[in-house]
Design a protein around this motif. Structure first.
Motif, PDB file in Angstrom:
ATOM      1  N   UNK A 131       0.806  -1.212   0.000  1.00 54.81           N
ATOM      2  CA  UNK A 131       0.000   0.000   0.000  1.00 54.81           C
ATOM      3  C   UNK A 131       0.842   1.267   0.000  1.00 54.81           C
ATOM      4  N   UNK A 132       1.954   1.245   0.710  1.00 54.45           N
ATOM      5  CA  UNK A 132       2.812   2.430   0.727  1.00 54.45           C
ATOM      6  C   UNK A 132       3.339   2.735  -0.663  1.00 54.45           C
ATOM      7  N   UNK A 133       3.822   1.701  -1.367  1.00 51.55           N
ATOM      8  CA  UNK A 133       4.338   1.907  -2.724  1.00 51.55           C
ATOM      9  C   UNK A 133       3.229   2.368  -3.657  1.00 51.55           C
ATOM     10  N   UNK A 165      -8.358  -1.726   0.801  1.00 48.65           N
ATOM     11  CA  UNK A 165      -7.868  -1.542   2.172  1.00 48.65           C
ATOM     12  C   UNK A 165      -8.181  -0.117   2.607  1.00 48.65           C
ATOM     13  N   UNK A 166      -9.469   0.215   2.679  1.00 47.49           N
ATOM     14  CA  UNK A 166      -9.899   1.606   2.843  1.00 47.49           C
ATOM     15  C   UNK A 166      -9.397   2.255   4.122  1.00 47.49           C
ATOM     16  N   UNK A 167      -9.116   1.478   5.156  1.00 52.63           N
ATOM     17  CA  UNK A 167      -8.670   2.061   6.420  1.00 52.63           C
ATOM     18  C   UNK A 167      -7.155   2.137   6.544  1.00 52.63           C
ATOM     19  N   UNK A 168      -6.439   1.754   5.478  1.00 55.89           N
ATOM     20  CA  UNK A 168      -4.974   1.787   5.555  1.00 55.89           C
ATOM     21  C   UNK A 168      -4.486   3.201   5.900  1.00 55.89           C
ATOM     22  N   UNK A 169      -3.569   3.239   6.859  1.00 52.96           N
ATOM     23  CA  UNK A 169      -2.948   4.497   7.277  1.00 52.96           C
ATOM     24  C   UNK A 169      -4.001   5.572   7.577  1.00 52.96           C
ATOM     25  N   UNK A 170      -5.019   5.176   8.363  1.00 54.28           N
ATOM     26  CA  UNK A 170      -6.079   6.092   8.803  1.00 54.28           C
ATOM     27  C   UNK A 170      -6.842   6.713   7.625  1.00 54.28           C
ATOM     28  N   UNK A 171      -7.117   5.871   6.630  1.00 48.05           N
ATOM     29  CA  UNK A 171      -7.907   6.337   5.488  1.00 48.05           C
ATOM     30  C   UNK A 171      -7.176   7.295   4.573  1.00 48.05           C
ATOM     31  N   UNK A 217     -15.238   7.559  -6.150  1.00 47.89           N
ATOM     32  CA  UNK A 217     -14.903   7.542  -4.729  1.00 47.89           C
ATOM     33  C   UNK A 217     -16.167   7.392  -3.894  1.00 47.89           C
ATOM     34  N   UNK A 218     -17.211   8.132  -4.262  1.00 43.27           N
ATOM     35  CA  UNK A 218     -18.467   8.083  -3.494  1.00 43.27           C
ATOM     36  C   UNK A 218     -19.064   6.680  -3.517  1.00 43.27           C
ATOM     37  N   UNK A 219     -18.937   5.972  -4.652  1.00 41.39           N
ATOM     38  CA  UNK A 219     -19.500   4.631  -4.739  1.00 41.39           C
ATOM     39  C   UNK A 219     -18.786   3.652  -3.812  1.00 41.39           C
ATOM     40  N   UNK A 220     -17.525   3.949  -3.468  1.00 40.70           N
ATOM     41  CA  UNK A 220     -16.757   3.097  -2.574  1.00 40.70           C
ATOM     42  C   UNK A 220     -16.930   3.489  -1.101  1.00 40.70           C
ATOM     43  N   UNK A 221     -17.162   4.768  -0.883  1.00 43.05           N
ATOM     44  CA  UNK A 221     -17.225   5.262   0.495  1.00 43.05           C
ATOM     45  C   UNK A 221     -18.618   5.123   1.088  1.00 43.05           C
ATOM     46  N   UNK A 222     -19.648   5.336   0.258  1.00 37.18           N
ATOM     47  CA  UNK A 222     -21.015   5.360   0.797  1.00 37.18           C
ATOM     48  C   UNK A 222     -21.786   4.098   0.398  1.00 37.18           C
ATOM     49  N   UNK A 282      -4.706   4.579  -8.527  1.00 32.05           N
ATOM     50  CA  UNK A 282      -3.949   3.939  -7.445  1.00 32.05           C
ATOM     51  C   UNK A 282      -4.629   4.178  -6.097  1.00 32.05           C
ATOM     52  N   UNK A 283      -5.073   5.417  -5.867  1.00 29.61           N
ATOM     53  CA  UNK A 283      -5.743   5.723  -4.598  1.00 29.61           C
ATOM     54  C   UNK A 283      -7.082   4.985  -4.500  1.00 29.61           C
ATOM     55  N   UNK A 284      -7.796   4.918  -5.627  1.00 31.78           N
ATOM     56  CA  UNK A 284      -9.075   4.193  -5.625  1.00 31.78           C
ATOM     57  C   UNK A 284      -8.874   2.718  -5.316  1.00 31.78           C
TER      58      UNK A 284
END
Length: 290
Positions: free
Chosen positions: A223-225, A253-259, A285-290, A245-247
């Motif tokens: 995830x860091x890379x 792993x949506x909670x990685x490194x405090x979101x 993003x909204x489709x993944x978050x909500x 990449x962010x998506x």
């Protein structure tokens, strides 16, 4: 969808539906000055007529796009507007500068001249070439001299922070940004700059683009890379690939490194000038978050 409502040849009401064509793409040919305003805003009522007068006087050297922030809330959010009036100059498909508040006519003329926007007759009479936009270094020197002469003009310090960022001087840009008074700290340009600095700091000491691609290829859950690869791609002009990449992190792993993936996306949306791309990825993003 209908196009933006036309007020005159050089002034029109911009809408979300037509923004990509009538502002972003149109700015490839002619600079567009975007005026974000509202009916209830007192300073907007004094600034608006000045901008409209200049648009007519400059006779096509720039077009004035009026955005009612109450009617076009998506556009206001895209620009990260925190106060109005806010004026943004878009040229070559990109946001190049802007200012907040009702500046006097003389300062607006100086703002336009700084970016090579001259009155129509002067620009087209065949006797003079259009002014060449100043470099970041020239802007820094000019602004430092102006600040020395008028230290009470805090807006000049925001202009200096933006020029320092254009020159790649991240640390100095951050110092100037941190020193801004509260009323300018929430200016649309300051919000944008803060996001740019956040992304630039993320790459301090980071591996090269090729090294990051190799790490992700070797371990697609690194995830860091993947996060740093997204930032590198974004800053190097491959916006969609960077956002992907962010998506991917957000999806898997949506909670990685405090979101952090969501925070990266929001910062990226603030810095990008492609309204259609931002809108597309906001929906993803909204489709993944909500």
């Amino acid at each position: 969808m209908t196009s933006a409502q036309t007020r005159s040849e050089h002034i029109f009401d911009a809408t979300t539906a037509a923004f990509e064509d009538e502002v972003i793409k149109a700015s490839l040919e002619t600079p567009v000055l975007v005026d974000l305003w509202a009916e209830w805003c007192g300073p907007c009522k004094s600034l608006g007529p000045i901008l409209e007068k200049l648009a007519a006087e400059y006779n096509g050297s720039f077009r004035l796009a009026k955005i009612d922030v109450d009617a076009e809330q998506e556009l206001a959010a895209m620009f990260g507007v925190r106060s109005i009036p806010t004026v943004i100059l878009i040229s070559g498909g990109q946001v190049v500068d802007g200012f907040a508040g009702a500046l006097p006519e003389g300062q607006i003329r100086e703002f336009l001249t700084k970016h090579g926007v001259q009155p129509g007759e002067a620009a087209n009479d065949g006797t003079a070439e259009a002014a060449t936009p100043e470099t970041a270094e020239e802007a820094i020197n000019r602004l430092q001299q102006a600040i020395a002469a008028e230290p009470e003009r805090a807006e000049l310090k925001l202009d200096l922070a933006l020029a320092l960022m254009r020159a790649g001087n991240v640390a100095s840009a951050q110092s100037e940004l941190d020193a801004l008074p509260a009323n300018l700290a929430t200016d649309a340009r300051a919000v944008r700059l803060r996001s740019q600095l956040e992304l630039a700091r993320a790459l301090a000491g980071a591996p090269s683009l090729e090294a990051l691609k190799a790490r992700v290829q070797s371990d697609d859950a690194d995830w860091e890379a993947r996060d740093l690869l997204g930032v590198r791609l974004l800053i190097e002009g491959e916006a969609a690939a960077g956002l992907d990449q962010f998506l991917d992190i957000l999806k898997r792993q949506r909670d990685w490194n405090e979101g952090q993936a969501k925070k990266r996306l929001l910062a990226a949306f603030t810095t990008l000038d492609d309204a259609a791309l931002v809108s597309q990825y906001r929906r993803k993003m909204a489709s993944l978050v909500f």
